[in-house]
Design a protein around this motif. Structure first.
Motif, PDB file in Angstrom:
ATOM      1  N   LEU A  16      73.120  42.080  45.133  1.00 38.40           N
ATOM      2  CA  LEU A  16      72.478  41.196  44.179  1.00 38.40           C
ATOM      3  C   LEU A  16      72.032  39.904  44.846  1.00 38.40           C
ATOM      4  CD1 LEU A  16      74.913  41.555  41.146  1.00 38.40           C
ATOM      5  CD2 LEU A  16      72.628  42.517  41.344  1.00 38.40           C
ATOM      6  N   GLY A  17      70.845  39.471  44.505  1.00 39.74           N
ATOM      7  CA  GLY A  17      70.355  38.188  44.964  1.00 39.74           C
ATOM      8  C   GLY A  17      70.602  37.122  43.924  1.00 39.74           C
ATOM      9  N   PRO A  18      70.341  35.858  44.272  1.00 43.53           N
ATOM     10  CA  PRO A  18      70.567  34.760  43.316  1.00 43.53           C
ATOM     11  C   PRO A  18      69.779  34.916  42.020  1.00 43.53           C
ATOM     12  CG  PRO A  18      70.258  33.906  45.533  1.00 43.53           C
ATOM     13  CD  PRO A  18      69.935  35.368  45.593  1.00 43.53           C
ATOM     14  N   LEU A  19      68.536  35.405  42.109  1.00 43.88           N
ATOM     15  CA  LEU A  19      67.727  35.576  40.907  1.00 43.88           C
ATOM     16  C   LEU A  19      68.287  36.680  40.004  1.00 43.88           C
ATOM     17  CD1 LEU A  19      64.085  35.193  42.286  1.00 43.88           C
ATOM     18  CD2 LEU A  19      65.459  33.509  41.040  1.00 43.88           C
ATOM     19  N   ASP A  20      68.781  37.756  40.625  1.00 48.45           N
ATOM     20  CA  ASP A  20      69.395  38.827  39.840  1.00 48.45           C
ATOM     21  C   ASP A  20      70.630  38.331  39.100  1.00 48.45           C
ATOM     22  OD1 ASP A  20      67.556  40.803  40.710  1.00 48.45           O
ATOM     23  OD2 ASP A  20      68.630  40.928  42.600  1.00 48.45           O
ATOM     24  N   ILE A  21      71.447  37.567  39.800  1.00 45.41           N
ATOM     25  CA  ILE A  21      72.667  37.030  39.183  1.00 45.41           C
ATOM     26  C   ILE A  21      72.311  36.086  38.036  1.00 45.41           C
ATOM     27  CG2 ILE A  21      74.700  35.598  39.583  1.00 45.41           C
ATOM     28  CD1 ILE A  21      74.756  36.682  42.442  1.00 45.41           C
ATOM     29  N   ALA A  22      71.327  35.199  38.266  1.00 45.57           N
ATOM     30  CA  ALA A  22      70.926  34.254  37.221  1.00 45.57           C
ATOM     31  C   ALA A  22      70.382  34.981  35.998  1.00 45.57           C
ATOM     32  CB  ALA A  22      69.883  33.288  37.777  1.00 45.57           C
ATOM     33  N   LEU A  23      69.587  36.037  36.235  1.00 49.33           N
ATOM     34  CA  LEU A  23      69.031  36.798  35.114  1.00 49.33           C
ATOM     35  C   LEU A  23      70.134  37.431  34.279  1.00 49.33           C
ATOM     36  CD1 LEU A  23      66.640  38.012  33.598  1.00 49.33           C
ATOM     37  CD2 LEU A  23      66.641  39.904  35.255  1.00 49.33           C
ATOM     38  N   ARG A  24      71.133  37.987  34.951  1.00 49.93           N
ATOM     39  CA  ARG A  24      72.238  38.603  34.219  1.00 49.93           C
ATOM     40  C   ARG A  24      73.023  37.562  33.435  1.00 49.93           C
ATOM     41  NH1 ARG A  24      74.712  43.382  38.176  1.00 49.93           N
ATOM     42  NH2 ARG A  24      72.702  44.409  38.590  1.00 49.93           N
ATOM     43  N   MET A  25      73.280  36.420  34.037  1.00 46.69           N
ATOM     44  CA  MET A  25      74.058  35.378  33.372  1.00 46.69           C
ATOM     45  C   MET A  25      73.333  34.867  32.123  1.00 46.69           C
ATOM     46  SD  MET A  25      76.899  34.904  35.047  1.00 46.69           S
ATOM     47  CE  MET A  25      77.643  35.070  36.680  1.00 46.69           C
ATOM     48  N   PHE A  26      72.045  34.552  32.276  1.00 44.43           N
ATOM     49  CA  PHE A  26      71.297  34.005  31.145  1.00 44.43           C
ATOM     50  C   PHE A  26      71.088  35.056  30.048  1.00 44.43           C
ATOM     51  CE2 PHE A  26      69.931  30.728  34.264  1.00 44.43           C
ATOM     52  CZ  PHE A  26      70.284  29.608  33.519  1.00 44.43           C
ATOM     53  N   THR A  27      70.937  36.313  30.441  1.00 42.68           N
ATOM     54  CA  THR A  27      70.811  37.372  29.429  1.00 42.68           C
ATOM     55  C   THR A  27      72.097  37.491  28.617  1.00 42.68           C
ATOM     56  OG1 THR A  27      69.279  38.609  30.846  1.00 42.68           O
ATOM     57  CG2 THR A  27      70.332  39.817  29.045  1.00 42.68           C
ATOM     58  N   ALA A  28      73.237  37.440  29.292  1.00 41.44           N
ATOM     59  CA  ALA A  28      74.524  37.504  28.595  1.00 41.44           C
ATOM     60  C   ALA A  28      74.698  36.314  27.655  1.00 41.44           C
ATOM     61  CB  ALA A  28      75.660  37.555  29.613  1.00 41.44           C
ATOM     62  N   MET A  29      74.322  35.123  28.135  1.00 43.65           N
ATOM     63  CA  MET A  29      74.428  33.935  27.287  1.00 43.65           C
ATOM     64  C   MET A  29      73.526  34.050  26.062  1.00 43.65           C
ATOM     65  SD  MET A  29      74.500  30.919  30.184  1.00 43.65           S
ATOM     66  CE  MET A  29      74.388  29.624  28.943  1.00 43.65           C
ATOM     67  N   LEU A  30      72.331  34.602  26.251  1.00 44.75           N
ATOM     68  CA  LEU A  30      71.402  34.749  25.136  1.00 44.75           C
ATOM     69  C   LEU A  30      71.949  35.694  24.081  1.00 44.75           C
ATOM     70  CD1 LEU A  30      68.624  34.234  23.857  1.00 44.75           C
ATOM     71  CD2 LEU A  30      67.734  36.129  25.242  1.00 44.75           C
ATOM     72  N   ILE A  31      72.488  36.828  24.518  1.00 44.53           N
ATOM     73  CA  ILE A  31      73.061  37.787  23.563  1.00 44.53           C
ATOM     74  C   ILE A  31      74.236  37.154  22.819  1.00 44.53           C
ATOM     75  CG2 ILE A  31      74.303  39.982  23.373  1.00 44.53           C
ATOM     76  CD1 ILE A  31      72.606  41.021  25.673  1.00 44.53           C
ATOM     77  N   GLY A  32      75.102  36.452  23.546  1.00 45.36           N
ATOM     78  CA  GLY A  32      76.226  35.779  22.907  1.00 45.36           C
ATOM     79  C   GLY A  32      75.779  34.710  21.929  1.00 45.36           C
ATOM     80  N   ALA A  33      74.697  33.982  22.279  1.00 45.08           N
ATOM     81  CA  ALA A  33      74.200  32.925  21.399  1.00 45.08           C
ATOM     82  C   ALA A  33      73.664  33.497  20.096  1.00 45.08           C
ATOM     83  CB  ALA A  33      73.112  32.127  22.118  1.00 45.08           C
ATOM     84  N   VAL A  34      72.947  34.606  20.174  1.00 46.60           N
ATOM     85  CA  VAL A  34      72.372  35.211  18.963  1.00 46.60           C
ATOM     86  C   VAL A  34      73.474  35.694  18.026  1.00 46.60           C
ATOM     87  CG1 VAL A  34      70.982  37.113  18.095  1.00 46.60           C
ATOM     88  CG2 VAL A  34      70.219  35.847  20.109  1.00 46.60           C
ATOM     89  N   ILE A  35      74.450  36.402  18.589  1.00 47.54           N
ATOM     90  CA  ILE A  35      75.542  36.917  17.754  1.00 47.54           C
ATOM     91  C   ILE A  35      76.403  35.772  17.229  1.00 47.54           C
ATOM     92  CG2 ILE A  35      77.610  38.368  17.741  1.00 47.54           C
ATOM     93  CD1 ILE A  35      76.252  40.079  19.897  1.00 47.54           C
ATOM     94  N   GLY A  36      76.689  34.797  18.074  1.00 45.47           N
ATOM     95  CA  GLY A  36      77.510  33.664  17.662  1.00 45.47           C
ATOM     96  C   GLY A  36      76.850  32.797  16.606  1.00 45.47           C
ATOM     97  N   THR A  37      75.516  32.707  16.652  1.00 49.98           N
ATOM     98  CA  THR A  37      74.800  31.929  15.640  1.00 49.98           C
ATOM     99  C   THR A  37      74.988  32.531  14.256  1.00 49.98           C
ATOM    100  OG1 THR A  37      73.145  31.209  17.254  1.00 49.98           O
ATOM    101  CG2 THR A  37      72.537  31.083  14.925  1.00 49.98           C
TER     102      THR A  37
END
Length: 242
Positions: A16-37
């Motif tokens: 994994l490169g830095p961009l791959d890691i960042a994409l995974r992290m932000f995608t996880a945060m987005l999913i959590g934000a939608v459900i948590g909202t």
């Protein structure tokens, strides 16, 4: 005797490169934000930030597991990339337990605890790079929390008869004893009892669930006999919309 050629996989190309890691992290945060909202909008114990952190942490653990696997693979070691994520899923049960509350005979917070656990599982999927699993799972969670909650209320409305009572009395102990006795006779579940002292006496507020057969008759019996009690000066009731 001919030998079958063995395909050689360049493991370093899968790292994994830095961009791959960042994409995974932000995608996880987005999913959590939608459900948590959704949970925060309905005033549940765990809201947007809690679900975001759960998804992010689970994603980070799964991503780290893959990085460890690829790092030590070149030395001949074969670490299990699923071991850390399995511990995360187990540990989320303890976090979800913190959202479960007991209010009299009623248990609340189970759905929020389940949403935290499911969000963590989606974070693991994102950390593993399975975006389709995470996206479909996120949609399914939202459908369960929103659509099926509405459907459940429509279907189960007649099976539950939750009433909010307000009683003004002179003797709290005697009135509470009458309430408990009537609850037993009418097979009602009484909870959320609050007592306030006033100039004319005491006001007792509580919830009573008359769910089941002949709910209307049982409510009328409860209301009538409570109103006739000698310690009671006034009784009001209102059916809750759940």
């Amino acid at each position: 005797m001919p030998t079958t050629p063995v395909a050689v996989v360049d493991v370093s190309a899968l790292a994994l490169g830095p961009l791959d890691i960042a994409l995974r992290m932000f995608t996880a945060m987005l999913i959590g934000a939608v459900i948590g909202t959704e949970r925060e909008y309905t005033h549940r114990p765990a809201g947007m930030r809690t679900h975001m952190l759960v998804a992010l942490g689970a994603c980070a653990v799964m991503t780290t597991s893959q990085l460890i696997f690829w790092q030590y693979r070149v030395y001949g070691a074969t670490p299990d990339p699923a071991r850390l994520s399995a511990q995360v899923i187990t540990g989320l049960g303890f976090l979800g337990a913190g959202t479960i509350m007991r209010e009299g005979p009623t248990i609340k917070g189970l759905t929020t605890a389940a949403s935290i656990w499911a969000t963590g599982c989606l974070g693991v999927a994102v950390g593993g790079g399975y975006y389709s699993v995470a996206m479909v799972g996120g949609v399914c969670i939202l459908v369960t929390l929103i659509i099926f909650e509405w459907l459940q209320k429509k279907i189960m409305h007649n099976r539950y008869a939750l009433y909010l009572f307000s009683v003004t009395c002179a003797d709290v102990a005697a009135t509470l004893e009458v309430i408990n006795t009537l609850a037993s006779e009418t097979d009602a579940l009484v909870n959320s009892i609050h007592v306030d002292e006033q100039k004319e006496g005491f006001k007792i507020r509580f919830k009573a669930d008359f769910g089941g057969r002949h709910a209307n008759e049982r409510v009328q019996k409860f209301f009538a006999e409570l109103s006739e009690d000698k310690h009671t000066s006034s009784v009001t009731s209102d059916r809750s919309r759940m």
